[in-house]
Design a protein around this motif. Structure first.
Motif, PDB file in Angstrom:
ATOM      1  N   ALA A  70      12.216  13.934 -42.343  1.00 18.64           N
ATOM      2  CA  ALA A  70      12.734  14.356 -43.639  1.00 18.64           C
ATOM      3  C   ALA A  70      13.050  13.143 -44.489  1.00 18.64           C
ATOM      4  O   ALA A  70      13.263  12.049 -43.978  1.00 18.64           O
ATOM      5  CB  ALA A  70      13.995  15.182 -43.436  1.00 18.64           C
ATOM      6  N   ARG A  95      13.562  16.867 -48.619  1.00 18.48           N
ATOM      7  CA  ARG A  95      12.273  17.437 -48.203  1.00 18.48           C
ATOM      8  C   ARG A  95      12.028  17.128 -46.743  1.00 18.48           C
ATOM      9  O   ARG A  95      12.398  16.067 -46.263  1.00 18.48           O
ATOM     10  CB  ARG A  95      11.129  16.804 -49.003  1.00 18.48           C
ATOM     11  CG  ARG A  95      11.188  17.083 -50.474  1.00 18.48           C
ATOM     12  CD  ARG A  95       9.966  16.458 -51.142  1.00 18.48           C
ATOM     13  NE  ARG A  95      10.249  16.087 -52.521  1.00 18.48           N
ATOM     14  CZ  ARG A  95      10.098  16.922 -53.549  1.00 18.48           C
ATOM     15  NH1 ARG A  95       9.656  18.132 -53.341  1.00 18.48           N
ATOM     16  NH2 ARG A  95      10.397  16.528 -54.767  1.00 18.48           N
ATOM     17  N   PHE A  96      11.370  18.026 -46.075  1.00 19.66           N
ATOM     18  CA  PHE A  96      11.039  17.775 -44.671  1.00 19.66           C
ATOM     19  C   PHE A  96       9.649  18.307 -44.349  1.00 19.66           C
ATOM     20  O   PHE A  96       9.050  19.037 -45.154  1.00 19.66           O
ATOM     21  CB  PHE A  96      12.114  18.357 -43.744  1.00 19.66           C
ATOM     22  CG  PHE A  96      12.310  19.842 -43.820  1.00 19.66           C
ATOM     23  CD1 PHE A  96      11.599  20.697 -42.997  1.00 19.66           C
ATOM     24  CD2 PHE A  96      13.222  20.380 -44.728  1.00 19.66           C
ATOM     25  CE1 PHE A  96      11.789  22.062 -43.063  1.00 19.66           C
ATOM     26  CE2 PHE A  96      13.421  21.752 -44.796  1.00 19.66           C
ATOM     27  CZ  PHE A  96      12.692  22.592 -43.962  1.00 19.66           C
ATOM     28  N   VAL A  97       9.163  17.889 -43.189  1.00 27.23           N
ATOM     29  CA  VAL A  97       7.832  18.306 -42.760  1.00 27.23           C
ATOM     30  C   VAL A  97       7.870  19.791 -42.397  1.00 27.23           C
ATOM     31  O   VAL A  97       8.641  20.215 -41.538  1.00 27.23           O
ATOM     32  CB  VAL A  97       7.342  17.458 -41.565  1.00 27.23           C
ATOM     33  CG1 VAL A  97       6.029  18.007 -41.015  1.00 27.23           C
ATOM     34  CG2 VAL A  97       7.185  15.999 -41.968  1.00 27.23           C
ATOM     35  N   GLU A 101       2.852  19.688 -43.706  1.00 25.36           N
ATOM     36  CA  GLU A 101       2.971  18.852 -44.896  1.00 25.36           C
ATOM     37  C   GLU A 101       4.451  18.588 -45.181  1.00 25.36           C
ATOM     38  O   GLU A 101       5.278  19.470 -44.965  1.00 25.36           O
ATOM     39  CB  GLU A 101       2.377  19.567 -46.122  1.00 25.36           C
ATOM     40  CG  GLU A 101       0.921  19.949 -45.999  1.00 25.36           C
ATOM     41  CD  GLU A 101      -0.005  18.788 -46.274  1.00 25.36           C
ATOM     42  OE1 GLU A 101       0.407  17.863 -47.002  1.00 25.36           O
ATOM     43  OE2 GLU A 101      -1.133  18.810 -45.746  1.00 25.36           O
ATOM     44  N   GLN A 102       4.770  17.386 -45.686  1.00 20.96           N
ATOM     45  CA  GLN A 102       6.172  17.104 -46.010  1.00 20.96           C
ATOM     46  C   GLN A 102       6.492  17.662 -47.395  1.00 20.96           C
ATOM     47  O   GLN A 102       6.830  16.934 -48.319  1.00 20.96           O
ATOM     48  CB  GLN A 102       6.453  15.610 -45.954  1.00 20.96           C
ATOM     49  CG  GLN A 102       7.958  15.342 -45.939  1.00 20.96           C
ATOM     50  CD  GLN A 102       8.293  13.915 -45.614  1.00 20.96           C
ATOM     51  OE1 GLN A 102       7.764  12.999 -46.207  1.00 20.96           O
ATOM     52  NE2 GLN A 102       9.183  13.713 -44.663  1.00 20.96           N
ATOM     53  N   CYS A 154       8.282  25.751 -48.878  1.00 22.19           N
ATOM     54  CA  CYS A 154       7.193  24.794 -48.743  1.00 22.19           C
ATOM     55  C   CYS A 154       6.225  24.978 -49.903  1.00 22.19           C
ATOM     56  O   CYS A 154       5.694  26.076 -50.095  1.00 22.19           O
ATOM     57  CB  CYS A 154       6.473  24.982 -47.411  1.00 22.19           C
ATOM     58  SG  CYS A 154       5.052  23.878 -47.275  1.00 22.19           S
TER      59      CYS A 154
END
Ligand SMILES: [Zn+2]
Length: 108
Positions: free
Chosen positions: A30, A38-40, A46-47, A60
């Motif tokens: 993240a 934001r994180f994967v 996808e991040q 997402c």
């Protein structure tokens, strides 16, 4: 006992960035960009899973999936009861920390 009220608190009162920090290496990578956490995305890799601070829900922007704290732990392989137990412990810890840090505000 798992009540609807407890589930609501786990979704809303424990910030997702706190959850992800506590997951550590177990959790998704993240970072904070443009003020957003934001994180994967566990769904598409996808991040681009971005936490909306207003409802503490991650969306997402790649695969359009929405994730809350409970969903996130389920995608990491937790079963529902363990996810609730872990999040409940973290929420208690987080709220105790918040209470300690609360300092009286002085008007400017
Ligand atoms: Zn995705």
């Amino acid at each position: 006992m798992i009540t609807a009220e407890l589930l609501r608190r786990l979704r809303n009162d424990l910030p997702m960035n706190v959850t992800i920090n506590l997951l550590g290496r177990e959790g998704p990578a993240a970072k904070i960009t443009e003020g957003y956490f934001r994180f994967v995305c566990p769904n598409c890799g996808e991040q681009r899973a971005t936490v909306n601070p207003r409802n503490n829900l991650a969306h997402c922007f790649s695969c359009q999936q929405n994730l809350n704290n409970i969903d996130l732990l389920l995608t990491l392989g937790y079963d529902f009861r363990s996810a609730v137990a872990v999040l409940e412990g973290w929420l208690r810890q987080f709220q105790a920390q918040q209470a300690r840090q609360k300092t009286p505000t002085t008007p400017a």
